[in-house]
Scaffold this motif. Structure first.
Motif, PDB file in Angstrom:
ATOM      1  N   CYS A 262     -89.741-100.587  29.173  1.00 27.88           N
ATOM      2  CA  CYS A 262     -90.893-100.221  28.331  1.00 27.88           C
ATOM      3  C   CYS A 262     -91.779 -99.258  29.126  1.00 27.88           C
ATOM      4  O   CYS A 262     -91.865 -99.364  30.355  1.00 27.88           O
ATOM      5  CB  CYS A 262     -91.667-101.490  27.991  1.00 27.88           C
TER       6      CYS A 262
ATOM      7  N   ARG B 162     -84.389 -96.202  23.738  1.00 32.32           N
ATOM      8  CA  ARG B 162     -84.817 -97.181  24.725  1.00 32.32           C
ATOM      9  C   ARG B 162     -83.732 -97.326  25.778  1.00 32.32           C
ATOM     10  O   ARG B 162     -82.557 -97.530  25.433  1.00 32.32           O
ATOM     11  CB  ARG B 162     -85.018 -98.535  24.032  1.00 32.32           C
TER      12      ARG B 162
ATOM     13  N   HIS C   7     -90.158-106.814  30.446  1.00 34.62           N
ATOM     14  CA  HIS C   7     -90.588-107.858  29.504  1.00 34.62           C
ATOM     15  C   HIS C   7     -89.870-107.708  28.161  1.00 34.62           C
ATOM     16  O   HIS C   7     -90.418-108.063  27.126  1.00 34.62           O
ATOM     17  CB  HIS C   7     -92.117-107.890  29.370  1.00 34.62           C
TER      18      HIS C   7
ATOM     19  N   CYS D 224     -90.459-106.380  22.901  1.00 38.86           N
ATOM     20  CA  CYS D 224     -91.769-105.731  23.047  1.00 38.86           C
ATOM     21  C   CYS D 224     -91.918-104.619  22.012  1.00 38.86           C
ATOM     22  O   CYS D 224     -92.785-104.688  21.161  1.00 38.86           O
ATOM     23  CB  CYS D 224     -92.021-105.201  24.448  1.00 38.86           C
TER      24      CYS D 224
ATOM     25  N   SER E 144     -94.773 -99.423  29.356  1.00 42.36           N
ATOM     26  CA  SER E 144     -95.771-100.265  30.044  1.00 42.36           C
ATOM     27  C   SER E 144     -95.309-100.620  31.453  1.00 42.36           C
ATOM     28  O   SER E 144     -96.142-100.764  32.360  1.00 42.36           O
ATOM     29  CB  SER E 144     -96.020-101.559  29.262  1.00 42.36           C
TER      30      SER E 144
ATOM     31  N   CYS F 258     -93.414-110.318  26.319  1.00 38.12           N
ATOM     32  CA  CYS F 258     -94.446-109.944  27.293  1.00 38.12           C
ATOM     33  C   CYS F 258     -95.237-111.119  27.852  1.00 38.12           C
ATOM     34  O   CYS F 258     -96.000-110.947  28.793  1.00 38.12           O
ATOM     35  CB  CYS F 258     -95.435-108.981  26.634  1.00 38.12           C
TER      36      CYS F 258
END
Ligand code: NAP
Ligand code: ZN
Ligand code: ZN
Length: 347
Positions: A41, A338, A63, A158, A43, A89
């Motif tokens: 991700c 992804r 996550h 996520c 993040s 997450c």
């Protein structure tokens, strides 16, 4: 204690590298998961580079975790050895506050315990899914329904829930015009989910490069935000805009694309603040909002929705030694859509 192989960041500037970490013993409420895949991700990148504030190093990010249950604690009744499961997450929350009681653990008033980089109840820093095993409270483990392969399921933990939750909250459905800004990990799931909810979906991407992909994923329309005509042409169009961009953008320009009473919800989490001119909000009673992941119950609902609609993420599965390269490609908006780590390559 169980020793797990992992990939960790040791500072904000160094490349991630192989390491080992200790996982706690399986307690009465815990589940031990043998991790099969973990998504990357944006993040993870913000965090390991300390863009959101100082990270706890060394940190194992990740996550978007899926795997197989290898052991359950004596009090666990909802999961069994051999089950296909996921962890997103969060790995814990207070369980008592108004948000937790509503099943919105992501808004726990005491702060939920994140999958990595949080201080756990035992005082240790949590470590994420770029790793062969994880021990998690069974209450924070969801089931991957039959019909979704594990690799394409990972990003749902996520990217899937972070877009499903606001789409549901703001009523994406028949007759609603939804725009998705940014076609990356979150954006491509927003398109698939909003399309499956029967909304009319427009993708707003920087260039025309992803047009064919967007239409294949379920978008009805596509415009390039690099073209200034886009903002004139689409003024006042949308009931809901989901902004997934990882960087700052000119919010005023996007707010003017909302219809009267429309909402722009920010799920993108850039490090720098963004400013807003209130006039686009006043003139049209528009709202600007934010949304964070989703609760455990809603995450299971999203997974079941995806199974029912035969949805998974579009993934590029990579071995662990390609993680650093994948980070660079995410930063260059060159991900379709992804990266997912094949955890068996961690040895
Ligand atoms: P991603 O795969 O990198 O996608 C972000 C997309 O934004 C890119 O593909 C690109 O799309 C667009 N973009 C990137 N830089 C841009 C720029 N300078 N100007 C305009 N558009 C730009 O990232 P992600 O994993 O989907 O995550 C997106 C953001 O959501 C991150 O900030 C992440 O931390 C955050 N996030 C928030 C939550 C939450 O709970 N709210 C959960 C997960 C992630 P185009 O090429 O189509 O323009
Ligand atoms: Zn994420
Ligand atoms: Zn709580």
């Amino acid at each position: 204690m169980l020793t797990a192989n992992a990939f960790a960041a040791t500072s904000a500037t160094e490349a991630l590298s192989p390491t080992t970490i200790e996982r706690r013993d399986v307690g009465p409420h815990d589940v031990l998961i043998e991790i099969k895949y973990c998504g990357i991700c944006h993040s993870d990148i913000h965090y390991v580079r300390s863009e959101w504030g100082d990270a706890h190093y060394p940190v194992v990010p990740g996550h978007e975790i899926v795997g197989i249950v290898a052991e359950v604690g004596s009090d666990v009744t909802t999961h069994a050895v051999g089950d296909r499961v996921g962890v997103g997450c969060m790995v814990d929350s207070c369980g008592k506050c108004a948000s937790c009681r509503k099943g919105e653990e992501q808004y726990c008033l005491e702060g939920s315990t994140l999958t990595y980089g949080s201080i756990d109840k035992d005082g240790r820093v949590t470590q994420g899914g770029y790793s062969t095993h994880v021990v998690v409270s069974g209450d924070f483990v969801v089931k991957i329904p039959e019909g979704i392969e594990l690799d394409v399921a990972a990003p749902l933990l996520c990217a899937g829930i972070t877009t499903y939750s606001p789409l549901r909250h703001w009523g994406a459905g028949p007759g609603k015009k939804v725009a998705v800004v940014g076609l990356g990990g979150l954006g491509h799931m927003a398109v698939k989910l909003a399309h499956a909810m029967d909304a009319e979906v427009t993708v707003l991407s920087q260039s025309l490069k992803k047009r064919e992909d967007a239409l294949r994923l379920g978008a009805d329309h596509y415009s390039a935000t690099g073209d200034p005509d886009t903002f004139e042409k689409l003024a006042g169009s949308f009931d809901l805009i989901v902004n997934t961009v990882s960087a700052t953008i000119d919010l005023d320009a996007y707010l003017s694309l909302l219809a009267v009473d429309g909402t722009m919800v920010n799920v993108g989490a850039p490090a720098e603040p963004m400013s807003i001119n209130v006039f686009p909000l006043l003139l049209g009673r528009r709202s600007f909002a934010g949304s964070a992941i989703g609760g455990i119950r809603e995450t299971q609902e999203m997974l079941d929705f995806c199974a029912e609609h035969h949805l998974g993420a579009e993934v590029e599965v990579i071995p662990a030694d390609k993680i650093n390269e994948a980070y660079e490609r995410v930063l260059a908006s060159d991900v379709r859509y992804r990266f997912v780590i094949d955890v068996s390559t961690l040895g």
